[in-house]
Design a protein around this motif. Structure first.
Motif, mmCIF file in Angstrom:
data_model
loop_
_atom_site.group_PDB
_atom_site.id
_atom_site.type_symbol
_atom_site.label_atom_id
_atom_site.label_comp_id
_atom_site.label_asym_id
_atom_site.label_seq_id
_atom_site.Cartn_x
_atom_site.Cartn_y
_atom_site.Cartn_z
ATOM 1 N N ALA A 278 0.818 -1.214 0.000
ATOM 2 C CA ALA A 278 0.000 0.000 0.000
ATOM 3 C C ALA A 278 0.851 1.262 0.000
ATOM 4 N N GLY A 279 2.116 1.143 0.341
ATOM 5 C CA GLY A 279 2.984 2.314 0.359
ATOM 6 C C GLY A 279 2.621 3.313 1.438
ATOM 7 N N VAL A 280 2.211 2.804 2.609
ATOM 8 C CA VAL A 280 1.835 3.717 3.696
ATOM 9 C C VAL A 280 3.094 4.306 4.325
ATOM 10 N N LYS A 281 2.917 5.427 5.019
ATOM 11 C CA LYS A 281 4.065 6.122 5.597
ATOM 12 C C LYS A 281 4.422 5.619 6.993
ATOM 13 N N ALA A 282 3.438 5.141 7.744
ATOM 14 C CA ALA A 282 3.687 4.652 9.102
ATOM 15 C C ALA A 282 2.650 3.596 9.439
ATOM 16 N N LEU A 283 3.007 2.730 10.390
ATOM 17 C CA LEU A 283 2.174 1.578 10.736
ATOM 18 C C LEU A 283 2.020 1.485 12.243
ATOM 19 N N ALA A 284 0.783 1.330 12.693
ATOM 20 C CA ALA A 284 0.494 1.091 14.113
ATOM 21 C C ALA A 284 -0.248 -0.233 14.220
ATOM 22 N N ILE A 285 0.207 -1.112 15.111
ATOM 23 C CA ILE A 285 -0.357 -2.450 15.259
ATOM 24 C C ILE A 285 -1.242 -2.497 16.488
ATOM 25 N N THR A 286 -2.415 -3.117 16.341
ATOM 26 C CA THR A 286 -3.349 -3.242 17.454
ATOM 27 C C THR A 286 -4.013 -4.611 17.399
ATOM 28 N N HIS A 287 -4.970 -4.859 18.339
ATOM 29 C CA HIS A 287 -5.757 -6.113 18.344
ATOM 30 C C HIS A 287 -4.880 -7.310 18.721
ATOM 31 N N PHE A 288 -4.255 -7.238 19.895
ATOM 32 C CA PHE A 288 -3.354 -8.301 20.346
ATOM 33 C C PHE A 288 -4.141 -9.413 21.022
ATOM 34 N N ALA A 289 -4.641 -10.355 20.222
ATOM 35 C CA ALA A 289 -5.511 -11.406 20.756
ATOM 36 C C ALA A 289 -4.762 -12.381 21.648
ATOM 37 N N ALA A 290 -3.438 -12.412 21.566
ATOM 38 C CA ALA A 290 -2.654 -13.303 22.416
ATOM 39 C C ALA A 290 -2.334 -12.660 23.764
ATOM 40 N N GLY A 291 -2.826 -11.458 24.013
ATOM 41 C CA GLY A 291 -2.509 -10.752 25.240
ATOM 42 C C GLY A 291 -1.328 -9.819 25.048
ATOM 43 N N THR A 292 -0.951 -9.140 26.114
ATOM 44 C CA THR A 292 0.168 -8.199 26.032
ATOM 45 C C THR A 292 1.448 -8.933 25.658
ATOM 46 N N PRO A 293 2.076 -8.561 24.542
ATOM 47 C CA PRO A 293 3.269 -9.304 24.100
ATOM 48 C C PRO A 293 4.454 -9.067 25.016
ATOM 49 N N ASP A 294 5.199 -10.151 25.301
ATOM 50 C CA ASP A 294 6.422 -10.007 26.087
ATOM 51 C C ASP A 294 7.536 -9.503 25.166
ATOM 52 N N PRO A 295 8.672 -9.061 25.746
ATOM 53 C CA PRO A 295 9.729 -8.451 24.937
ATOM 54 C C PRO A 295 10.238 -9.343 23.806
ATOM 55 N N GLU A 296 10.363 -10.650 24.058
ATOM 56 C CA GLU A 296 10.871 -11.542 23.017
ATOM 57 C C GLU A 296 9.884 -11.651 21.860
ATOM 58 N N ARG A 297 8.582 -11.771 22.203
ATOM 59 C CA ARG A 297 7.568 -11.814 21.149
ATOM 60 C C ARG A 297 7.571 -10.514 20.362
ATOM 61 N N THR A 298 7.720 -9.399 21.075
ATOM 62 C CA THR A 298 7.719 -8.094 20.420
ATOM 63 C C THR A 298 8.822 -8.013 19.365
ATOM 64 N N LYS A 299 10.032 -8.476 19.720
ATOM 65 C CA LYS A 299 11.136 -8.469 18.761
ATOM 66 C C LYS A 299 10.774 -9.283 17.520
ATOM 67 N N GLY A 300 10.136 -10.434 17.747
ATOM 68 C CA GLY A 300 9.763 -11.280 16.621
ATOM 69 C C GLY A 300 8.735 -10.635 15.721
#
Length: 322
Positions: A278-300
């Protein structure tokens, strides 16, 4: 005599409520009120809801459970909300709408609020309005002082694929996404749609995917957008979360759920591909159905997204502002 004084004073206070000075949100922006994908609740995040702020007015984009409290936490008073955009009719995206409507009625908000959504929204809101009737008739228990008829305080506009409208100077475009996979043209497809929205404000464009799987229509909708607010699913974490919540789920139900989650949602790879195409300028991610991501998951997550999309990526928290 005391009663004769109390009744008009209370009436004046209620009638004056919308006119009380209220802090106006500063500048245009998009606030992620709730970032937990449902239906399993979380102790850390509220259900899916967002606030689009434009010229001091507020528009809800989905309204999951807890929306009213999250508005308060964001410093937004309920009378500021002018309209609601519902992406689809799953309860995790609509559970807070009833409170929005009922509390506006209870605090005597006279200007009708408009709810925009897919087919079925009118039926959904009609049920909420019906549930408000007993409280509206009794009011605060003062003879002759019920609240306004609930049906007079809300109107509904149902939207289909490709519809475009202007709301308070911004252009809103709806696109049918792939959160459902009913056969095109079927009765189910006509009656049940999941929508993504594009909001074109003066000088800025924001696209909200709602819940969707990979979708060419969403890619087209998001072309060149300044901000893409996208759902994302962690399949392994989500299925583990479901198993903890429903340990006795029958195998066939588990199979169907896994099929739904894997085809009707976006993996980190799919999110990155969508943003890049889509060529968007910035991306925000939401809807974390697995719960609050831990730091290792976040890196992935971020690594998978960045393998396709090189722009700014934010894993949103509740009450983040973009």
């Amino acid at each position: 005599m005391a009663g004769g004084v109390i009744v008009p004073v209370l009436a004046i206070l209620l009638a004056a409520a919308p006119a009380v000075a209220q802090p106006s949100p500063q500048g245009d922006g998009f606030i992620t009120l709730g970032t937990m994908g449902g239906p399993v609740p979380s102790a850390d995040r509220s259900q899916p809801a967002n606030a689009l702020v434009h010229q001091g007015k507020v528009y809800l984009v989905d309204a999951g459970d807890g929306t009213v409290q999250q508005l308060a936490r964001a410093g937004i008073l309920l009378p500021r909300v002018r309209a609601v955009f519902i992406s689809h009719l799953h309860a995790d995206h609509t559970g807070g709408l009833s409170a929005v409507l009922a509390l506006r009625n209870q605090t005597n908000q006279r200007d009708p609020i408009t709810v925009y959504g897919p087919p079925g929204t009118r039926e959904l809101v009609a049920g909420m309005v019906a549930s408000m009737q007993p409280a509206a008739r009794v009011g605060y228990g003062i003879p002759g002082q019920p609240w306004a008829p609930p049906a007079d305080t809300v109107r509904v506009i149902e939207l289909g694929d490709g519809e475009r409208l202007t709301v308070d100077g911004m252009t809103v475009t709806a696109a049918q996404n792939s959160h459902y996979d009913f056969a095109p043209g079927s009765a189910e497809d006509r009656n049940y749609k999941s929508l993504s929205f594009r909001f074109d404000l003066p000088g800025r464009s924001i696209v909200y995917t709602g819940d969707t799987g990979p979708s060419a229509a969403v890619e087209t909708l998001a072309k060149g957008a300044d901000l893409l607010v996208s759902e994302m699913i962690d399949m392994g974490g989500t299925m583990a979360n479901v198993a903890r919540n429903s340990p006795d789920m029958p195998p066939e139900a588990e199979r169907q759920l896994e099929q739904h989650l894997s085809t009707h949602h976006l993996t980190p790879d799919a999110v990155g591909q969508l943003a890049a195409r889509a060529g968007v300028k910035a991306l925000a991610i939401t809807h974390f159905a697995a719960g609050t991501p831990d730091p290792e998951r976040t890196k992935g997550y971020v690594a998978q997204i960045r393998s396709h999309f090189q722009g700014p990526v934010t894993l949103a928290n509740d009450l983040d502002r973009f």
